[in-house]
Enzyme design. Structure first.
Site, PDB file in Angstrom:
ATOM      1  N   LYS A 207       0.798  -1.228   0.000  1.00  0.00           N
ATOM      2  CA  LYS A 207       0.000   0.000   0.000  1.00  0.00           C
ATOM      3  C   LYS A 207       0.840   1.292   0.000  1.00  0.00           C
ATOM      4  O   LYS A 207       0.482   2.257  -0.662  1.00  0.00           O
ATOM      5  CB  LYS A 207      -0.959   0.004   1.195  1.00  0.00           C
ATOM      6  CG  LYS A 207      -2.088  -0.993   1.046  1.00  0.00           C
ATOM      7  CD  LYS A 207      -3.054  -0.899   2.213  1.00  0.00           C
ATOM      8  CE  LYS A 207      -4.356  -1.606   1.901  1.00  0.00           C
ATOM      9  NZ  LYS A 207      -5.407  -1.263   2.841  1.00  0.00           N
TER      10      LYS A 207
ATOM     11  N   ASP B 173     -10.423   3.557   1.721  1.00  0.00           N
ATOM     12  CA  ASP B 173     -10.832   2.951   3.000  1.00  0.00           C
ATOM     13  C   ASP B 173     -11.706   3.888   3.836  1.00  0.00           C
ATOM     14  O   ASP B 173     -12.698   3.467   4.434  1.00  0.00           O
ATOM     15  CB  ASP B 173      -9.596   2.558   3.828  1.00  0.00           C
ATOM     16  CG  ASP B 173      -9.038   1.207   3.398  1.00  0.00           C
ATOM     17  OD1 ASP B 173      -9.757   0.456   2.708  1.00  0.00           O
ATOM     18  OD2 ASP B 173      -7.885   0.917   3.762  1.00  0.00           O
TER      19      ASP B 173
END
Ligand SMILES: NC(=O)c1ccc[n+]([C@@H]2O[C@H](COP(=O)([O-])OP(=O)(O)OC[C@H]3O[C@@H](n4cnc5c(N)ncnc54)[C@H](OP(=O)(O)O)[C@@H]3O)[C@@H](O)[C@H]2O)c1
Length: 286
Positions: A74, A110
Protein backbone atom coordinates in the site's frame (compact mmCIF):
# COMPACT_ATOMS: atom_id res chain seq x y z
CA UNK A 1 -26.91 -14.34 -32.13
CA UNK A 2 -23.71 -14.77 -30.14
CA UNK A 3 -22.39 -11.56 -28.75
CA UNK A 4 -18.85 -10.97 -29.91
CA UNK A 5 -16.79 -8.85 -27.56
CA UNK A 6 -13.69 -7.33 -29.05
CA UNK A 7 -10.46 -7.26 -27.09
CA UNK A 8 -10.91 -3.46 -26.91
CA UNK A 9 -14.26 -3.79 -25.11
CA UNK A 10 -13.14 -6.50 -22.70
CA UNK A 11 -11.92 -4.89 -19.48
CA UNK A 12 -9.63 -6.34 -16.86
CA UNK A 13 -8.66 -5.41 -13.31
CA UNK A 14 -7.25 -7.34 -10.37
CA UNK A 15 -6.10 -7.23 -6.77
CA UNK A 16 -2.43 -7.67 -5.96
CA UNK A 17 -0.76 -8.54 -2.66
CA UNK A 18 1.32 -11.16 -0.92
CA UNK A 19 -0.33 -13.34 0.28
CA UNK A 20 -3.44 -12.82 -1.84
CA UNK A 21 -5.31 -16.15 -1.75
CA UNK A 22 -7.68 -14.92 1.03
CA UNK A 23 -8.90 -11.84 -0.90
CA UNK A 24 -12.66 -11.49 -1.39
CA UNK A 25 -12.30 -8.62 -3.88
CA UNK A 26 -12.75 -10.92 -6.94
CA UNK A 27 -16.06 -12.13 -5.50
CA UNK A 28 -17.28 -8.52 -5.17
CA UNK A 29 -16.09 -7.16 -8.53
CA UNK A 30 -17.06 -10.23 -10.59
CA UNK A 31 -20.54 -10.03 -9.04
CA UNK A 32 -20.84 -6.40 -10.19
CA UNK A 33 -19.45 -7.21 -13.67
CA UNK A 34 -22.11 -9.89 -14.12
CA UNK A 35 -24.86 -7.76 -12.60
CA UNK A 36 -24.12 -4.86 -14.97
CA UNK A 37 -23.53 -7.11 -18.01
CA UNK A 38 -19.99 -5.75 -18.47
CA UNK A 39 -17.57 -7.91 -20.45
CA UNK A 40 -14.57 -8.18 -18.17
CA UNK A 41 -12.76 -10.02 -15.39
CA UNK A 42 -11.26 -9.24 -12.00
CA UNK A 43 -8.56 -11.64 -10.77
CA UNK A 44 -6.17 -11.96 -7.87
CA UNK A 45 -2.45 -11.94 -8.60
CA UNK A 46 0.33 -12.72 -6.15
CA UNK A 47 2.96 -10.00 -6.47
CA UNK A 48 6.01 -10.01 -4.19
CA UNK A 49 7.47 -6.69 -2.98
CA UNK A 50 10.48 -6.95 -5.32
CA UNK A 51 8.12 -7.41 -8.29
CA UNK A 52 5.83 -4.42 -7.69
CA UNK A 53 7.49 -1.82 -9.90
CA UNK A 54 7.78 -4.24 -12.84
CA UNK A 55 4.17 -5.29 -12.32
CA UNK A 56 2.95 -1.68 -12.56
CA UNK A 57 5.06 -1.16 -15.69
CA UNK A 58 3.34 -4.20 -17.26
CA UNK A 59 -0.27 -3.21 -16.44
CA UNK A 60 -1.07 -1.94 -19.95
CA UNK A 61 0.64 -4.90 -21.61
CA UNK A 62 -1.45 -7.24 -19.43
CA UNK A 63 -4.60 -5.40 -20.54
CA UNK A 64 -5.34 -4.22 -16.99
CA UNK A 65 -7.28 -0.98 -16.45
CA UNK A 66 -5.91 -0.93 -12.90
CA UNK A 67 -5.86 -2.85 -9.66
CA UNK A 68 -6.52 -2.92 -5.96
CA UNK A 69 -3.45 -3.05 -3.79
CA UNK A 70 -3.27 -4.78 -0.45
CA UNK A 71 -0.65 -5.74 2.14
CA UNK A 72 2.34 -5.27 1.83
CA UNK A 73 2.20 -2.89 -1.16
CA UNK A 74 0.00 0.00 0.00
CA UNK A 75 2.78 2.49 0.80
CA UNK A 76 5.05 1.59 -2.12
CA UNK A 77 2.14 1.75 -4.59
CA UNK A 78 1.50 5.32 -3.51
CA UNK A 79 5.14 6.20 -4.06
CA UNK A 80 5.19 4.68 -7.54
CA UNK A 81 2.03 6.45 -8.77
CA UNK A 82 2.41 9.56 -10.91
CA UNK A 83 -0.79 11.16 -9.58
CA UNK A 84 -2.31 10.71 -6.12
CA UNK A 85 -5.62 11.84 -4.65
CA UNK A 86 -5.39 14.16 -1.65
CA UNK A 87 -6.77 11.45 0.63
CA UNK A 88 -4.19 8.86 -0.54
CA UNK A 89 -1.45 11.38 0.22
CA UNK A 90 -3.05 12.16 3.57
CA UNK A 91 -3.07 8.45 4.59
CA UNK A 92 0.36 7.72 3.14
CA UNK A 93 -1.01 4.59 1.45
CA UNK A 94 -2.95 3.57 -1.68
CA UNK A 95 -5.45 0.75 -2.21
CA UNK A 96 -6.74 1.61 -5.71
CA UNK A 97 -4.67 2.16 -8.89
CA UNK A 98 -5.87 3.11 -12.38
CA UNK A 99 -4.64 4.67 -15.62
CA UNK A 100 -5.52 8.17 -16.73
CA UNK A 101 -4.03 9.35 -20.03
CA UNK A 102 -1.57 6.47 -19.77
CA UNK A 103 -0.32 7.55 -16.35
CA UNK A 104 -0.66 5.68 -13.06
CA UNK A 105 -3.05 7.23 -10.50
CA UNK A 106 -3.53 6.21 -6.87
CA UNK A 107 -6.39 6.60 -4.40
CA UNK A 108 -7.18 5.35 -0.91
CA UNK A 109 -10.85 4.44 -0.54
CA UNK A 110 -10.83 2.95 3.00
CA UNK A 111 -12.03 6.13 4.69
CA UNK A 112 -14.81 6.61 2.13
CA UNK A 113 -15.73 2.92 2.50
CA UNK A 114 -16.08 3.24 6.26
CA UNK A 115 -18.24 6.36 6.01
CA UNK A 116 -20.53 4.82 3.38
CA UNK A 117 -20.87 1.59 5.35
CA UNK A 118 -22.04 3.40 8.49
CA UNK A 119 -24.38 5.57 6.41
CA UNK A 120 -25.97 2.36 5.13
CA UNK A 121 -25.81 0.20 8.27
CA UNK A 122 -26.26 2.78 11.04
CA UNK A 123 -27.93 5.93 9.66
CA UNK A 124 -27.55 8.96 11.94
CA UNK A 125 -24.20 7.64 13.28
CA UNK A 126 -22.61 11.01 12.53
CA UNK A 127 -24.62 12.68 15.29
CA UNK A 128 -21.97 11.20 17.61
CA UNK A 129 -20.06 13.89 19.47
CA UNK A 130 -17.38 11.68 20.99
CA UNK A 131 -15.85 8.48 19.64
CA UNK A 132 -13.58 5.90 21.24
CA UNK A 133 -11.29 4.13 18.76
CA UNK A 134 -9.25 1.00 19.56
CA UNK A 135 -6.13 0.56 17.41
CA UNK A 136 -3.66 2.95 15.81
CA UNK A 137 -2.63 1.15 12.59
CA UNK A 138 -3.29 1.98 8.94
CA UNK A 139 -7.04 1.35 9.13
CA UNK A 140 -7.36 3.51 12.24
CA UNK A 141 -5.92 6.50 10.41
CA UNK A 142 -8.55 6.21 7.65
CA UNK A 143 -11.34 5.76 10.17
CA UNK A 144 -10.36 8.70 12.38
CA UNK A 145 -10.24 10.89 9.25
CA UNK A 146 -13.80 9.78 8.37
CA UNK A 147 -15.07 10.45 11.90
CA UNK A 148 -13.60 13.95 12.04
CA UNK A 149 -14.74 14.81 8.52
CA UNK A 150 -18.29 13.82 9.42
CA UNK A 151 -18.37 16.06 12.48
CA UNK A 152 -17.42 13.88 15.43
CA UNK A 153 -16.00 16.49 17.78
CA UNK A 154 -13.48 14.41 19.69
CA UNK A 155 -11.81 11.02 19.26
CA UNK A 156 -10.21 9.16 22.16
CA UNK A 157 -7.65 6.82 20.64
CA UNK A 158 -6.50 3.73 22.55
CA UNK A 159 -3.68 1.44 21.47
CA UNK A 160 -1.54 -1.30 22.98
CA UNK A 161 1.59 0.70 22.20
CA UNK A 162 0.62 4.15 23.47
CA UNK A 163 3.49 5.84 21.57
CA UNK A 164 1.95 4.73 18.27
CA UNK A 165 -1.42 6.19 19.36
CA UNK A 166 0.31 9.44 20.37
CA UNK A 167 2.06 9.66 17.02
CA UNK A 168 -1.23 9.20 15.16
CA UNK A 169 -3.08 11.64 17.43
CA UNK A 170 -0.41 14.30 16.70
CA UNK A 171 -1.19 14.04 12.98
CA UNK A 172 -4.79 15.02 13.63
CA UNK A 173 -4.23 17.74 16.23
CA UNK A 174 -6.33 18.68 19.25
CA UNK A 175 -9.48 16.75 18.33
CA UNK A 176 -7.73 13.39 18.94
CA UNK A 177 -6.18 12.27 22.25
CA UNK A 178 -4.21 9.10 22.91
CA UNK A 179 -4.09 6.64 25.79
CA UNK A 180 -3.64 2.99 26.72
CA UNK A 181 -6.29 0.30 27.31
CA UNK A 182 -6.26 0.98 31.09
CA UNK A 183 -8.33 4.14 30.40
CA UNK A 184 -10.98 2.30 28.33
CA UNK A 185 -13.57 1.83 31.17
CA UNK A 186 -13.47 5.56 31.95
CA UNK A 187 -13.54 6.77 28.33
CA UNK A 188 -16.46 4.46 27.48
CA UNK A 189 -18.75 6.47 29.76
CA UNK A 190 -18.69 9.42 27.34
CA UNK A 191 -18.44 7.58 24.01
CA UNK A 192 -21.32 7.84 21.52
CA UNK A 193 -19.46 5.57 19.11
CA UNK A 194 -16.94 2.82 19.84
CA UNK A 195 -14.84 1.44 16.97
CA UNK A 196 -12.46 -1.51 16.97
CA UNK A 197 -9.74 -1.11 14.33
CA UNK A 198 -7.28 -3.56 15.89
CA UNK A 199 -6.76 -7.00 14.37
CA UNK A 200 -8.05 -8.54 17.63
CA UNK A 201 -11.19 -10.64 17.37
CA UNK A 202 -10.26 -11.81 13.88
CA UNK A 203 -10.46 -15.54 13.18
CA UNK A 204 -7.13 -17.04 14.25
CA UNK A 205 -6.13 -14.02 16.39
CA UNK A 206 -6.61 -13.38 20.09
CA UNK A 207 -10.01 -12.01 21.17
CA UNK A 208 -10.39 -8.35 22.07
CA UNK A 209 -10.50 -8.66 25.83
CA UNK A 210 -12.51 -5.56 26.74
CA UNK A 211 -15.65 -5.29 28.86
CA UNK A 212 -18.38 -2.91 27.68
CA UNK A 213 -19.89 -2.66 31.18
CA UNK A 214 -19.26 1.10 31.43
CA UNK A 215 -20.23 1.98 27.85
CA UNK A 216 -22.95 4.62 27.46
CA UNK A 217 -26.26 2.83 26.76
CA UNK A 218 -26.93 4.80 23.57
CA UNK A 219 -23.49 4.13 22.04
CA UNK A 220 -23.12 2.55 18.61
CA UNK A 221 -20.49 -0.22 18.42
CA UNK A 222 -18.60 -0.78 15.18
CA UNK A 223 -15.96 -3.43 14.44
CA UNK A 224 -14.04 -3.33 11.16
CA UNK A 225 -13.00 -6.97 11.53
CA UNK A 226 -15.35 -9.02 9.29
CA UNK A 227 -14.03 -12.57 9.73
CA UNK A 228 -16.01 -13.66 11.72
CA UNK A 229 -19.02 -11.61 10.60
CA UNK A 230 -20.01 -11.24 14.22
CA UNK A 231 -16.95 -10.67 16.41
CA UNK A 232 -16.89 -11.14 20.18
CA UNK A 233 -17.13 -7.35 20.54
CA UNK A 234 -20.26 -7.19 18.38
CA UNK A 235 -21.83 -10.11 20.28
CA UNK A 236 -21.14 -8.43 23.62
CA UNK A 237 -22.56 -5.12 22.36
CA UNK A 238 -25.72 -6.79 21.03
CA UNK A 239 -26.24 -8.60 24.33
CA UNK A 240 -26.15 -5.19 26.07
CA UNK A 241 -28.70 -3.78 23.60
CA UNK A 242 -26.34 -1.49 21.62
CA UNK A 243 -26.80 -0.68 17.96
CA UNK A 244 -23.98 -2.43 16.05
CA UNK A 245 -22.22 -2.35 12.65
CA UNK A 246 -19.86 -5.11 11.47
CA UNK A 247 -16.82 -4.72 9.20
CA UNK A 248 -18.17 -6.24 5.98
CA UNK A 249 -19.83 -3.00 4.87
CA UNK A 250 -16.46 -1.20 4.81
CA UNK A 251 -14.94 -3.92 2.61
CA UNK A 252 -17.86 -3.70 0.16
CA UNK A 253 -18.05 0.09 0.01
CA UNK A 254 -14.28 0.66 -0.37
CA UNK A 255 -14.52 -1.35 -3.60
CA UNK A 256 -17.02 1.01 -5.28
CA UNK A 257 -14.66 3.80 -6.53
CA UNK A 258 -12.22 1.30 -8.08
CA UNK A 259 -14.98 -0.47 -10.01
CA UNK A 260 -16.23 2.90 -11.27
CA UNK A 261 -12.72 3.91 -12.42
CA UNK A 262 -11.96 0.65 -14.26
CA UNK A 263 -15.35 -0.34 -15.63
CA UNK A 264 -17.14 3.01 -16.02
CA UNK A 265 -20.21 2.22 -13.89
CA UNK A 266 -20.79 3.09 -10.25
CA UNK A 267 -22.05 -0.11 -8.61
CA UNK A 268 -24.25 -0.48 -5.52
CA UNK A 269 -23.76 -2.41 -2.32
CA UNK A 270 -26.98 -4.43 -2.28
CA UNK A 271 -28.35 -7.08 0.10
CA UNK A 272 -27.78 -9.67 -2.67
CA UNK A 273 -24.05 -8.87 -2.91
CA UNK A 274 -23.76 -8.80 0.86
CA UNK A 275 -25.39 -12.24 1.14
CA UNK A 276 -22.89 -13.76 -1.33
CA UNK A 277 -19.86 -12.39 0.52
CA UNK A 278 -21.33 -13.32 3.92
CA UNK A 279 -21.81 -16.87 2.67
CA UNK A 280 -18.15 -16.99 1.59
CA UNK A 281 -16.96 -15.69 4.97
CA UNK A 282 -19.07 -18.32 6.77
CA UNK A 283 -17.60 -21.08 4.59
CA UNK A 284 -14.14 -19.90 5.70
CA UNK A 285 -15.19 -20.49 9.31
CA UNK A 286 -16.35 -16.93 10.04
N1 LIG B 1 -13.42 -4.03 6.96
C1 LIG B 1 -12.46 -3.60 6.15
O1 LIG B 1 -12.66 -3.27 4.98
C2 LIG B 1 -11.06 -3.48 6.70
C3 LIG B 1 -10.14 -2.61 6.06
C4 LIG B 1 -8.85 -2.49 6.59
C5 LIG B 1 -8.49 -3.27 7.70
N2 LIG B 1 -9.41 -4.11 8.26
C6 LIG B 1 -9.04 -4.92 9.45
O2 LIG B 1 -8.58 -4.03 10.45
C7 LIG B 1 -7.57 -4.66 11.23
C8 LIG B 1 -6.37 -3.73 11.36
O3 LIG B 1 -5.83 -3.46 10.09
P1 LIG B 1 -4.61 -2.43 9.90
O4 LIG B 1 -4.32 -2.39 8.46
O5 LIG B 1 -4.85 -1.18 10.65
O6 LIG B 1 -3.42 -3.26 10.63
P2 LIG B 1 -2.09 -2.66 11.30
O7 LIG B 1 -1.68 -1.39 10.66
O8 LIG B 1 -1.14 -3.82 11.32
O9 LIG B 1 -2.53 -2.34 12.82
C9 LIG B 1 -2.88 -3.38 13.70
C10 LIG B 1 -3.51 -2.80 14.96
O10 LIG B 1 -3.93 -3.90 15.80
C11 LIG B 1 -3.24 -3.81 17.05
N3 LIG B 1 -2.89 -5.16 17.54
C12 LIG B 1 -2.43 -6.21 16.81
N4 LIG B 1 -2.22 -7.27 17.62
C13 LIG B 1 -2.53 -6.86 18.89
C14 LIG B 1 -2.51 -7.49 20.15
N5 LIG B 1 -2.14 -8.77 20.29
N6 LIG B 1 -2.93 -6.77 21.24
C15 LIG B 1 -3.33 -5.48 21.12
N7 LIG B 1 -3.36 -4.82 19.93
C16 LIG B 1 -2.97 -5.50 18.83
C17 LIG B 1 -1.98 -3.01 16.78
O11 LIG B 1 -1.50 -2.46 17.99
P3 LIG B 1 0.08 -2.09 18.15
O12 LIG B 1 0.26 -0.78 17.44
O13 LIG B 1 0.27 -1.98 19.61
O14 LIG B 1 0.85 -3.22 17.50
C18 LIG B 1 -2.53 -1.97 15.81
O15 LIG B 1 -3.27 -0.97 16.50
C19 LIG B 1 -7.29 -6.00 10.54
O16 LIG B 1 -8.00 -7.00 11.24
C20 LIG B 1 -7.87 -5.84 9.17
O17 LIG B 1 -8.32 -7.06 8.63
C21 LIG B 1 -10.68 -4.22 7.80
Amino acid sequence: MDQIVSEMEFKRACVIGSPIAHSRSPLIHNYWLKHHGIAGTYDKIEVKPAELEAFFASLAERGLAGCNVTVPHKEEALRLAKHRTARADEFGAANTIWFENGELCADNTDSHGYEMSLDQDAPGWDNAERALVFGAGGASRAIIAALLRRGVEHVDLINRSVERAEELARLFGRRVSASGFDRAPLLMKDADLLVNTTALGMLGKEPLDVSLDTLKDSALVSDIVYVPLETGLIKQAKARGHRVAGGLGMLLHQAVPGFAAWFGTTPEVTPALRAIVEDDVRKAGG
